[in-house]
Write a protein that holds these residues in place. Structure first.
Motif, PDB file in Angstrom:
ATOM      1  N   LYS A  95       9.794   9.751  -9.521  1.00 61.48           N
ATOM      2  CA  LYS A  95      11.113   9.504 -10.464  1.00 61.48           C
ATOM      3  C   LYS A  95      11.891   8.683  -9.710  1.00 61.48           C
ATOM      4  O   LYS A  95      13.071   8.577  -9.986  1.00 61.48           O
ATOM      5  CB  LYS A  95      11.784  10.852 -10.743  1.00 61.48           C
ATOM      6  N   ASP A  96      11.513   7.854  -8.770  1.00 63.01           N
ATOM      7  CA  ASP A  96      12.458   6.858  -7.903  1.00 63.01           C
ATOM      8  C   ASP A  96      13.012   5.926  -8.874  1.00 63.01           C
ATOM      9  O   ASP A  96      11.950   5.084  -9.384  1.00 63.01           O
ATOM     10  CB  ASP A  96      11.658   6.389  -6.695  1.00 63.01           C
ATOM     11  N   SER A  97      14.214   5.809  -8.931  1.00 67.52           N
ATOM     12  CA  SER A  97      14.736   4.563  -9.778  1.00 67.52           C
ATOM     13  C   SER A  97      14.519   3.310  -9.258  1.00 67.52           C
ATOM     14  O   SER A  97      14.774   2.424 -10.231  1.00 67.52           O
ATOM     15  CB  SER A  97      16.409   5.166  -9.892  1.00 67.52           C
ATOM     16  N   LEU A  98      14.114   3.085  -8.133  1.00 64.94           N
ATOM     17  CA  LEU A  98      13.784   1.643  -7.777  1.00 64.94           C
ATOM     18  C   LEU A  98      12.507   1.433  -7.549  1.00 64.94           C
ATOM     19  O   LEU A  98      12.083   0.348  -8.185  1.00 64.94           O
ATOM     20  CB  LEU A  98      14.495   1.296  -6.122  1.00 64.94           C
ATOM     21  N   LEU A  99      11.529   2.188  -7.075  1.00 70.81           N
ATOM     22  CA  LEU A  99      10.185   1.845  -7.044  1.00 70.81           C
ATOM     23  C   LEU A  99       9.440   1.681  -8.486  1.00 70.81           C
ATOM     24  O   LEU A  99       8.512   1.422  -8.834  1.00 70.81           O
ATOM     25  CB  LEU A  99       9.581   3.095  -6.236  1.00 70.81           C
ATOM     26  N   ASN A 100      10.329   2.651  -9.399  1.00 62.02           N
ATOM     27  CA  ASN A 100       9.533   2.698 -10.732  1.00 62.02           C
ATOM     28  C   ASN A 100       9.698   1.072 -11.571  1.00 62.02           C
ATOM     29  O   ASN A 100       9.158   1.171 -12.574  1.00 62.02           O
ATOM     30  CB  ASN A 100      10.214   3.753 -11.771  1.00 62.02           C
ATOM     31  N   PHE A 101      10.478   0.188 -10.725  1.00 55.95           N
ATOM     32  CA  PHE A 101      10.322  -1.263 -11.486  1.00 55.95           C
ATOM     33  C   PHE A 101       9.625  -2.073 -10.335  1.00 55.95           C
ATOM     34  O   PHE A 101      10.015  -3.315 -10.412  1.00 55.95           O
ATOM     35  CB  PHE A 101      11.862  -1.525 -11.470  1.00 55.95           C
ATOM     36  N   SER A 102       8.832  -1.427  -9.879  1.00 55.94           N
ATOM     37  CA  SER A 102       7.843  -2.366  -8.860  1.00 55.94           C
ATOM     38  C   SER A 102       6.671  -3.247  -9.695  1.00 55.94           C
ATOM     39  O   SER A 102       6.046  -3.936  -8.739  1.00 55.94           O
ATOM     40  CB  SER A 102       7.023  -1.341  -7.736  1.00 55.94           C
ATOM     41  N   PHE A 103       6.837  -2.897 -10.759  1.00 59.70           N
ATOM     42  CA  PHE A 103       5.874  -3.910 -11.266  1.00 59.70           C
ATOM     43  C   PHE A 103       6.041  -5.408 -11.468  1.00 59.70           C
ATOM     44  O   PHE A 103       5.419  -6.349 -11.754  1.00 59.70           O
ATOM     45  CB  PHE A 103       5.817  -3.864 -13.112  1.00 59.70           C
ATOM     46  N   LEU A 104       7.344  -5.563 -10.965  1.00 59.42           N
ATOM     47  CA  LEU A 104       7.729  -7.193 -10.741  1.00 59.42           C
ATOM     48  C   LEU A 104       7.919  -7.318  -9.291  1.00 59.42           C
ATOM     49  O   LEU A 104       8.334  -7.053  -8.688  1.00 59.42           O
ATOM     50  CB  LEU A 104       9.132  -7.346 -11.135  1.00 59.42           C
ATOM     51  N   ILE A 111       0.805  -1.084   0.032  1.00 58.28           N
ATOM     52  CA  ILE A 111      -0.077  -0.036  -0.072  1.00 58.28           C
ATOM     53  C   ILE A 111       0.868   1.247  -0.039  1.00 58.28           C
ATOM     54  O   ILE A 111       0.702   2.139  -0.839  1.00 58.28           O
ATOM     55  CB  ILE A 111      -0.795   0.095   1.115  1.00 58.28           C
ATOM     56  N   LEU A 112       1.831   1.268   0.864  1.00 56.27           N
ATOM     57  CA  LEU A 112       2.719   2.206   0.984  1.00 56.27           C
ATOM     58  C   LEU A 112       3.597   2.277  -0.214  1.00 56.27           C
ATOM     59  O   LEU A 112       4.010   3.589  -0.671  1.00 56.27           O
ATOM     60  CB  LEU A 112       3.530   2.421   2.278  1.00 56.27           C
ATOM     61  N   LEU A 113       4.123   1.314  -0.755  1.00 55.80           N
ATOM     62  CA  LEU A 113       5.030   1.221  -1.745  1.00 55.80           C
ATOM     63  C   LEU A 113       4.170   2.088  -3.143  1.00 55.80           C
ATOM     64  O   LEU A 113       4.808   2.756  -3.803  1.00 55.80           O
ATOM     65  CB  LEU A 113       5.330  -0.143  -2.223  1.00 55.80           C
ATOM     66  N   ASP A 114       2.994   1.591  -3.184  1.00 61.07           N
ATOM     67  CA  ASP A 114       2.383   2.367  -4.498  1.00 61.07           C
ATOM     68  C   ASP A 114       2.178   3.779  -4.178  1.00 61.07           C
ATOM     69  O   ASP A 114       2.365   4.600  -5.101  1.00 61.07           O
ATOM     70  CB  ASP A 114       0.639   1.659  -4.404  1.00 61.07           C
ATOM     71  N   ARG A 115       2.087   4.288  -2.888  1.00 59.77           N
ATOM     72  CA  ARG A 115       1.885   5.681  -2.657  1.00 59.77           C
ATOM     73  C   ARG A 115       3.160   6.421  -2.915  1.00 59.77           C
ATOM     74  O   ARG A 115       3.157   7.301  -3.307  1.00 59.77           O
ATOM     75  CB  ARG A 115       1.236   5.844  -1.362  1.00 59.77           C
ATOM     76  N   LEU A 116       4.154   5.697  -2.361  1.00 53.91           N
ATOM     77  CA  LEU A 116       5.555   6.443  -2.743  1.00 53.91           C
ATOM     78  C   LEU A 116       5.752   6.373  -3.837  1.00 53.91           C
ATOM     79  O   LEU A 116       6.485   7.756  -4.595  1.00 53.91           O
ATOM     80  CB  LEU A 116       6.553   5.940  -1.513  1.00 53.91           C
ATOM     81  N   LYS A 151      15.557  -5.023   0.077  1.00 55.73           N
ATOM     82  CA  LYS A 151      16.646  -4.055   0.211  1.00 55.73           C
ATOM     83  C   LYS A 151      16.252  -2.889  -0.424  1.00 55.73           C
ATOM     84  O   LYS A 151      16.584  -1.703  -0.141  1.00 55.73           O
ATOM     85  CB  LYS A 151      17.846  -4.620  -0.458  1.00 55.73           C
ATOM     86  N   TRP A 152      15.868  -2.967  -2.072  1.00 58.80           N
ATOM     87  CA  TRP A 152      15.272  -1.792  -2.588  1.00 58.80           C
ATOM     88  C   TRP A 152      14.579  -0.938  -1.785  1.00 58.80           C
ATOM     89  O   TRP A 152      14.468   0.189  -1.705  1.00 58.80           O
ATOM     90  CB  TRP A 152      14.912  -2.268  -3.911  1.00 58.80           C
ATOM     91  N   TRP A 153      13.504  -1.610  -1.340  1.00 54.24           N
ATOM     92  CA  TRP A 153      12.490  -1.109  -0.426  1.00 54.24           C
ATOM     93  C   TRP A 153      13.027   0.044   0.615  1.00 54.24           C
ATOM     94  O   TRP A 153      12.413   0.895   0.795  1.00 54.24           O
ATOM     95  CB  TRP A 153      11.406  -2.193   0.120  1.00 54.24           C
ATOM     96  N   VAL A 154      13.788  -0.796   1.442  1.00 52.16           N
ATOM     97  CA  VAL A 154      14.371   0.077   2.702  1.00 52.16           C
ATOM     98  C   VAL A 154      15.276   0.933   2.020  1.00 52.16           C
ATOM     99  O   VAL A 154      15.091   2.178   2.758  1.00 52.16           O
ATOM    100  CB  VAL A 154      15.123  -0.945   3.476  1.00 52.16           C
TER     101      VAL A 154
END
Length: 552
Positions: free
Chosen positions: A45-54, A34-39, A60-63
């Motif tokens: 433009k976050d270079s890690l969260l923009n690959f959250s489709f997988l 839920i928070l991941l979607d929101r952030l 580690k990426w999340w933290v």
């Protein structure tokens, strides 16, 4: 799958684990998403969260992202988001670089258990991390047109760990007894499968009894290359559903290689699957089939992500086809070199984060098509495609932590099917992508609101119109039937068979009494064409696991 096991053994021998630190992954249905979607939308433009489709997503990426957001004095997070961020750090503490003092419990049990708020048993040392937690989900349900007592009874254990931050592992085991609403019982008998489960036994006449066992190891072969080998589920997509690969079906054996470098993320996965089968009176060895998947995504500009997907489902008697083990070759030409015997899929996806409030996404999946036949507009049977369009709106209308999500899916008849009953896009009598199979159009509407840190409210409506095969004719609804049994070649459209309209509406309320321990209630209303309404109320508790959904 012997070839996957052999490859992994070789990798373990020859790959130096010192190449980089390795992370385990967020569990299916974790509240962190839920928070991941929101952030992702807020940061844009976050270079890690923009690959959250997988999914599942690396801890580690999340933290890494959470700590950057926490350190930003101008992060503009709501009180609820701040609470969720602190909870997410606590539940992924092996990668937290700052102080962990706030994660400690006020009082532990025998100075051994619940020393931290999030884990029943936790060992956190320089070269070793281990967390062990009980898994529990107890639900009592009552359906208006059903005299039986309905229930879900899940008990189990989940553990994860890191060795020298080089080798990660996770295991999950639960034992389940379930007697769901009548439409679930009908689905089980129709598909000869429990959604999301594998082998099952009848339990007290109309119930089912099954295990859910998962586990994997993961390590880095280089700074940007990650290997994961296990028996679990994967999901590719940004939406509520996926037209590429979903986590609806049973767990599967897989080997996954993920490479993230520069603005690219490349994922290669091979899977061992179980083709359609009918269990006999005695135990027997089930046949196997296989699938290989490539997905590459490009994040440029940073708010926009493009992806290309290709997948092959295939069956070979007692062997794997080594042609599909090459991770850097296009799968469709390989399939043609083998004589075109297999089920080839290609797809495209796009995601855009806009104005730090919106996200728009799409998936296009092509199973088979001919441009000239599309232009003719005569409904050629082999123009098999699927389309998804969706959008998310966070802090809707200025109300903090009110998030809206809308998604539409269209799938043509015969999509995901094949000329035989083996190479169709299925696993253990269940679809690998969308739960409905083919020949439908669907609308999903979700409103999620978190008015206070421990309260969760969600309303969801799933409405779909599907063509149902009747009279023994194969009109493209069932992806398990060989598409060579079709009665004619032209005249197919989305919803070709007998129309069946279903509306599935769910209202969900939960309170997080203790960390990862939820007290929850829901009301589900399901209406199907030509049938009376089915209303199911449920009350229960859930601890350290995903919620069981009946969303079809």
């Amino acid at each position: 799958m012997q070839i996957i096991k052999t490859v992994v053994r070789l990798l373990i021998i020859v790959v130096p684990f010192s190449a980089g630190a390795q992370s385990t992954f967020l569990q299916q249905g974790a509240k962190d998403y839920i928070l991941l979607d929101r952030l992702e939308i807020k940061l844009q433009k976050d270079s890690l969260l923009n690959f959250s489709f997988l999914k599942p997503f690396p801890r580690k990426w999340w933290v890494n992202t959470l700590e950057k957001v926490k350190a930003d004095v101008n992060n503009n997070l709501s009180r609820v988001d701040e609470h969720n961020l602190q909870s997410a750090l606590m539940n992924n503490s092996e990668w937290v670089t700052g102080s962990k003092e706030s994660f400690q419990s006020k009082k532990s049990l025998w100075n051994t258990f619940y020393k931290t708020q999030s884990n029943f048993l936790e060992v956190d040392q320089e070269d070793f991390f281990l967390s062990v937690n009980p898994v529990l989900q107890l639900q009592a349900m009552k359906e208006n047109n059903n005299n039986e007592f309905l229930y879900l009874n899940t008990r189990g254990l989940v553990a994860r760990g890191l060795i020298a931050k080089k080798l990660g592992f996770q295991t999950y085991l639960s034992e389940n007894q379930e007697r769901g609403p009548l439409f679930l019982q009908n689905r089980i008998s129709g598909f000869r499968a429990v959604p999301g489960a594998g082998f099952y036994k009848a339990f007290k006449r109309t119930g089912v009894d099954y295990f859910d066992a998962r586990g994997y190891i993961t390590f880095n072969a280089a700074k940007f290359i990650n290997f994961q080998f296990g028996y679990d589920r994967n999901f590719i997509g940004n939406g509520y559903r996926s037209l590429f690969l979903s986590d609806y079906s049973n767990n599967m054996l897989f080997l996954k290689i993920n490479t993230r470098v520069w603005k690219l993320n490349y994922n290669f996965m091979v899977m061992e699957l179980t083709p359609q089968y009918k269990r006999g009176a005695t135990d027997s060895l089930l046949s196997k089939k296989y699938a290989a998947i490539h997905h590459i995504s490009f994040n440029a500009p940073k708010w926009l992500t493009f992806g290309v997907f290709e997948g092959i489902a295939f069956g070979r008697k007692d062997r794997f086809d080594f042609l599909y083990l090459n991770p850097v070759i296009f799968l469709r030409p390989v399939e043609q070199q083998a004589g075109s015997p297999d089920n080839a899929l290609i797809g495209f996806d796009i995601k855009a984060n806009v104005a730090r409030r919106f996200q728009f996404y799409t998936q296009v999946m092509l199973d088979e098509f001919k441009l000239s036949e599309i232009r003719n507009g005569t409904g050629w049977w082999a123009n098999k495609w699927a389309l998804q369009l969706g959008g998310k709106y966070i802090d809707a209308f200025g109300l903090k932590n009110l998030d809206l999500h809308a998604e539409a899916n269209w799938v043509r008849p015969f999509t995901y099917s094949h000329t035989d009953t083996v190479a169709n896009y299925t696993h253990y009598n269940q679809p690998l992508a969308h739960p409905l199979g083919a020949d439908f159009r669907e609308l999903v509407l979700i409103a999620r609101y978190q008015p206070a840190p421990k309260w969760y409210i969600q309303g969801r409506i799933v409405s779909y119109l599907q063509g149902v095969d009747t009279g023994g004719a194969n009109l493209g609804n069932s992806i398990f039937l060989p598409n060579t049994t079709r009665p004619f070649n032209y005249g197919y459209k989305i919803v070709t068979g007998t129309e069946s309209k279903v509306v599935n509406a769910n209202l969900y309320l939960a309170y997080e009494w203790e960390e990862n321990f939820f007290i929850e209630a829901s009301l589900l209303l399901r209406k199907i064409t030509g049938s009376s309404n089915s209303t199911t109320a449920s009350l229960g508790i859930r601890w350290n696991m995903h919620r069981r959904e009946y969303d079809y």
